[in-house]
Structure formats: structure tokens, C-alpha cells
Design an enzyme around this catalytic site. Structure first.
Site, mmCIF file in Angstrom:
data_model
loop_
_atom_site.group_PDB
_atom_site.id
_atom_site.type_symbol
_atom_site.label_atom_id
_atom_site.label_comp_id
_atom_site.label_asym_id
_atom_site.label_seq_id
_atom_site.Cartn_x
_atom_site.Cartn_y
_atom_site.Cartn_z
ATOM 1 N N THR A 117 0.670 -0.984 -0.122
ATOM 2 C CA THR A 117 -0.253 -0.395 0.093
ATOM 3 C C THR A 117 1.200 1.244 0.459
ATOM 4 O O THR A 117 2.161 1.339 0.368
ATOM 5 C CB THR A 117 -0.408 0.047 0.946
ATOM 6 O OG1 THR A 117 -1.715 1.515 1.052
ATOM 7 C CG2 THR A 117 0.068 0.296 2.934
ATOM 8 N N ASP A 165 -7.988 -6.590 1.690
ATOM 9 C CA ASP A 165 -8.621 -5.661 1.483
ATOM 10 C C ASP A 165 -10.103 -5.390 2.071
ATOM 11 O O ASP A 165 -10.049 -6.795 2.744
ATOM 12 C CB ASP A 165 -9.172 -6.402 -0.317
ATOM 13 C CG ASP A 165 -9.137 -6.063 -0.956
ATOM 14 O OD1 ASP A 165 -9.586 -5.193 -1.386
ATOM 15 O OD2 ASP A 165 -10.653 -6.210 -1.358
HETATM 16 P P1 IMP Z 1 -9.351 -0.885 -0.089
HETATM 17 O O1 IMP Z 1 -9.100 -2.124 1.015
HETATM 18 O O2 IMP Z 1 -8.318 0.164 0.198
HETATM 19 O O3 IMP Z 1 -9.983 -1.495 -1.279
HETATM 20 O O4 IMP Z 1 -10.316 -0.439 0.194
HETATM 21 C C1 IMP Z 1 -12.120 -0.619 0.738
HETATM 22 C C2 IMP Z 1 -13.256 0.311 0.807
HETATM 23 O O5 IMP Z 1 -14.460 -0.042 1.649
HETATM 24 C C3 IMP Z 1 -12.561 1.956 1.359
HETATM 25 O O6 IMP Z 1 -12.407 3.122 -0.173
HETATM 26 C C4 IMP Z 1 -14.153 2.479 1.956
HETATM 27 O O7 IMP Z 1 -14.947 2.790 1.132
HETATM 28 C C5 IMP Z 1 -14.702 1.117 2.296
HETATM 29 N N1 IMP Z 1 -13.816 0.754 3.888
HETATM 30 C C6 IMP Z 1 -13.646 -0.322 4.225
HETATM 31 N N2 IMP Z 1 -13.408 -0.041 5.314
HETATM 32 C C7 IMP Z 1 -13.567 0.651 5.718
HETATM 33 C C8 IMP Z 1 -13.996 2.006 7.377
HETATM 34 O O8 IMP Z 1 -12.940 0.440 8.198
HETATM 35 N N3 IMP Z 1 -14.466 2.229 7.281
HETATM 36 C C9 IMP Z 1 -15.883 3.184 6.700
HETATM 37 N N4 IMP Z 1 -15.169 2.554 5.664
HETATM 38 C C10 IMP Z 1 -14.349 1.247 4.644
#
Ligand code: IMP
Length: 194
Positions: A10, A72
Site C-alpha cells: 500500500t 482488502d
Molecule cells: P480497500 O480495502 O483499500 O480496497 O478499500 C475498501 C473500501 O471499503 C474503502 O474505500 C471504503 O470505502 C470501505 N471501507 C473499508 N474499511 C472501512 C472502514 O473502516 N470505514 C469505512 N469505510 C471502509
């Protein structure tokens, strides 16, 4: 072999800080993929969080000589058959996700608004890949509340409050990411023979 250094797939400073804090008691140094010279962003083409965590880890692992951690996560709403799920980050334009979700759920009664956040973390090295996960179960409120956090936090209710009404420490104790990181800590502690 003793694990002393890992690369986090990341460039998100918050995620990096969180993982550093959790793994530092084990004497494990966590560096970003940028610091490791891995300029890559994998396409999240998987159908599940688990697949996407592995895809992200593999893309960086191919370019570096250290073990790799990738995560993820997303929100699964029961009334929407688990959506937005793996599409959580792409569900709406940034900052619009809560409004869009509230609008899509405006006819859904309170008792059917249950939802959960999931976080999956892949740890990959030459020996094998381990995947751990954590969930946070709650429900979707009828309005946005609170200013902390990010993404869907202002509409996700946990025991009467939204995640955006909690401070970071409080959220980490009950969050999907906190739970998954706890599992990762246990796994790496065991791997290092503690
Ligand atoms: P990634 O895991 O970085 O691919 O993104 C996952 C997406 O899920 C984020 O952009 C948020 O929209 C949502 N998300 C994941 N974890 C959280 C959290 O702890 N709070 C709010 N939204 C979340």
C-alpha cells in the site's frame, strides 16, 4: 526463517502506520511498497476480498525480496445482497458513498438494515501464503453522524453510535481491520517462534 522485515502493499500512510504499530512489538520492520521500490498497483479483479488481498500481495511480492502483507476490505449490506462488497471503494465518487447508500436504502426498515465490514489480510513469502480476516457487525443508520474516520463510517452503526463518532483507538478495538491485524500478529508471533 525469522521474519524481520515485511513490505506492506500500500502507499496509504494510515494503513502503514496501523500495521507498524501492531507489528513493532515483534521486532518486525514494516516498509511501504514505495520504499521497497515496487511501483505497482494491481487490478482488483477478484470476486472476493480474499482473492483481491492475494492479488495485491502477489503483484508486490514479484518485485521485492521480502515477505509482503496486503489487505482488502469493504462493506457488505444484507438488504443489498452483500453489496457494495468488493466494489466498496468504487461504489460512488469519493465523499458521496454515504449519501448514495442512504438513498439506495431509503425504503429499507430498521430491522433489515444489518451490515458488516470485512477485512482480509494476505501474508506472502517464499514458503506459503497465509490469509487472515476480521469482521465488524452492525447496521446502516438513517442519516450520517460524526466526523471521524473515512468512507462509510458516518452511516455504520455499532452499538448505538456510528464509527465516525468514535475516536481512532475506540474504532480499532472493535473494527474489522483491528480484528484481522490481531490475527496477523498471532500468526507472525508463532512463525517467529515466540
Ligand atoms: P480497500 O480495502 O483499500 O480496497 O478499500 C475498501 C473500501 O471499503 C474503502 O474505500 C471504503 O470505502 C470501505 N471501507 C473499508 N474499511 C472501512 C472502514 O473502516 N470505514 C469505512 N469505510 C471502509
Amino acid at each position: 526463517m525469522m521474519i524481520k522485515k515485511v513490505v506492506m502493499a500500500t502507499n496509504n500512510a494510515n494503513k502503514l502506520r496501523e500495521v507498524r504499530e501492531i507489528l513493532s512489538p515483534l521486532g518486525i520492520e514494516v516498509i511501504s511498497q514505495k520504499e521497497a521500490g515496487a511501483d505497482v498497483e494491481a487490478d482488483e479483479t477478484g470476486d472476493t476480498f480474499k482473492e483481491n488481498a492475494i492479488i495485491k500481495a502477489q503483484a508486490v511480492f514479484d518485485l521485492v525480496e521480502y515477505p509482503v502483507i496486503a489487505d482488502d476490505s469493504g462493506l457488505c449490506v444484507d438488504a443489498l445482497d452483500g453489496r457494495p462488497g468488493v466494489y466498496s471503494a468504487r461504489y460512488a465518487s469519493k465523499g458521496q458513498e454515504c449519501d448514495k447508500l442512504l438513498d439506495e436504502m431509503k425504503e429499507v426498515p430498521d430491522e433489515k438494515r444489518t451490515a458488516r465490514f470485512e477485512c482480509w489480510i494476505a501474508f506472502m513469502d517464499n514458503e506459503f501464503t497465509e490469509v487472515v480476516s476480521g469482521t465488524c457487525s452492525g447496521s446502516i443508520g438513517n442519516e450520517k453522524r460524526g466526523t471521524n474516520g473515512f468512507g462509510y463510517d458516518p452511516v455504520f452503526l455499532y452499538e448505538g453510535r456510528t464509527l465516525a463518532e468514535m475516536d481512532a483507538d475506540e474504532k480499532n478495538k472493535i473494527s474489522h481491520r483491528g480484528a484481522a491485524l490481531k490475527e496477523l500478529y498471532k500468526y507472525l508471533k508463532e512463525r517467529n517462534g515466540d
